[in-house]
Enzyme design. Structure first.
Site, PDB file in Angstrom:
ATOM      1  N   ASP A   1       0.591   0.056  -2.518  1.00 19.07           N
ATOM      2  CA  ASP A   1      -0.323   0.000  -1.372  1.00 19.07           C
ATOM      3  C   ASP A   1      -1.134   1.286  -1.326  1.00 19.07           C
ATOM      4  O   ASP A   1      -0.680   2.307  -1.849  1.00 19.07           O
ATOM      5  CB  ASP A   1       0.501   0.012  -0.073  1.00 19.07           C
ATOM      6  CG  ASP A   1       0.807  -1.359   0.467  1.00 19.07           C
ATOM      7  OD1 ASP A   1       0.148  -2.315   0.060  1.00 19.07           O
ATOM      8  OD2 ASP A   1       1.701  -1.443   1.320  1.00 19.07           O
ATOM      9  N   LEU A   2      -2.234   1.253  -0.642  1.00 18.87           N
ATOM     10  CA  LEU A   2      -3.025   2.485  -0.509  1.00 18.87           C
ATOM     11  C   LEU A   2      -2.674   3.210   0.805  1.00 18.87           C
ATOM     12  O   LEU A   2      -2.057   4.275   0.783  1.00 18.87           O
ATOM     13  CB  LEU A   2      -4.519   2.146  -0.571  1.00 18.87           C
ATOM     14  CG  LEU A   2      -5.451   3.346  -0.553  1.00 18.87           C
ATOM     15  CD1 LEU A   2      -5.249   4.224  -1.775  1.00 18.87           C
ATOM     16  CD2 LEU A   2      -6.897   2.876  -0.510  1.00 18.87           C
ATOM     17  N   ASP A   3      -3.031   2.584   1.932  1.00 17.88           N
ATOM     18  CA  ASP A   3      -2.873   3.273   3.221  1.00 17.88           C
ATOM     19  C   ASP A   3      -1.413   3.351   3.632  1.00 17.88           C
ATOM     20  O   ASP A   3      -0.704   2.345   3.669  1.00 17.88           O
ATOM     21  CB  ASP A   3      -3.680   2.549   4.299  1.00 17.88           C
ATOM     22  CG  ASP A   3      -5.160   2.686   4.041  1.00 17.88           C
ATOM     23  OD1 ASP A   3      -5.734   3.706   4.420  1.00 17.88           O
ATOM     24  OD2 ASP A   3      -5.722   1.762   3.412  1.00 17.88           O
TER      25      ASP A   3
END
Ligand SMILES: O=P(O)(O)OC[C@H]1O[C@H](O[C@H]2O[C@H](CO)[C@@H](O)[C@H](O)[C@H]2O)[C@H](O)[C@@H](O)[C@@H]1O
Length: 197
Positions: A25-27
């Site tokens: 995931d990024l955030d």
């Protein structure tokens, strides 16, 4: 040693790093959570670790994000990775590919209008992306319940839509695509090592 403790002899074998694939995931995983989605960034130490991970896995590192793919690229900057954006809708399976395949379906314009109007009226922010529109209430947490209820109402009116409720965000997204589907596509494609598939 009690029965729940593993001794050295019954530990599972260590799988070498080059036989791993990483889907990140990024955030909240690679980029720390910040108040404004447009301010998110990749810390230098994380960029360095990711670069090493890419080298040690022969490129088997992909970002699977709810953000638009172009937004993920903007945050990664010079670090180009395989990416799925917009909760599985957009896919760039390898770094060699120029663009994600074009997506024809989108959120109906009247739904986008209603979400954006709701955002203005309730003092929250909206984020448009391919195949989804998000309502962010991190800066107005008292509006969380109203945002979730509004999204649930909208998706209840259109069978092609689904609601997603995340970290201080509620989204209207298209049915039929998700992050799990994106991971399945990556697992079937190079550069994943065949013994990871
Ligand atoms: O799947 P992810 O890569 O984890 O993306 C999920 C959502 O992330 C972003 O929103 C979240 O991060 C923001 C910046 O830190 C924060 O302000 C917000 O409250 C979080 O929900 C992004 O803006 C969304 O589009 C993604 O779906």
């Amino acid at each position: 040693m009690d029965s729940t403790t593993l001794s050295h002899s019954n530990l599972p074998p260590v799988i070498p790093l080059e036989r791993h694939a990483f889907f990140l995931d990024l955030d909240g995983t690679l980029a720390p959570i910040v108040d404004n989605p447009e301010d998110a960034c990749l810390p230098e130490a994380t960029r360095h670790l990711l670069t090493q991970l890419v080298a040690q896995t022969n490129g088997a590192v992909a970002v699977i994000s709810g953000r638009a793919l172009a937004d993920v690229d903007r945050i990664l900057g010079a670090l180009r990775l395989p990416v799925s954006g917009s909760h599985g809708l957009e896919l760039r399976l390898s770094t060699a590919a120029d663009h994600a395949p074009k997506q024809s379906a989108g959120i109906p314009a009247p739904v986008i209008d209603r979400v954006e109007e709701f955002a203005v009226l309730h003092g929250v922010t909206s984020e448009r992306k391919p195949g989804a529109i998000a309502l962010h209430y991190r800066k107005a947490p008292d509006q969380g319940e109203a945002c979730r209820a509004f999204v649930d109402t909208l998706v209840g009116e259109d069978a092609s839509l689904r609601g997603l409720h995340g970290k201080m965000v509620s989204e209207v997204a298209l049915k039929g695509v998700d992050k799990g589907g994106a991971v399945t596509r990556f697992m079937a494609s190079p550069p994943l090592p065949s013994d990871c598939r």
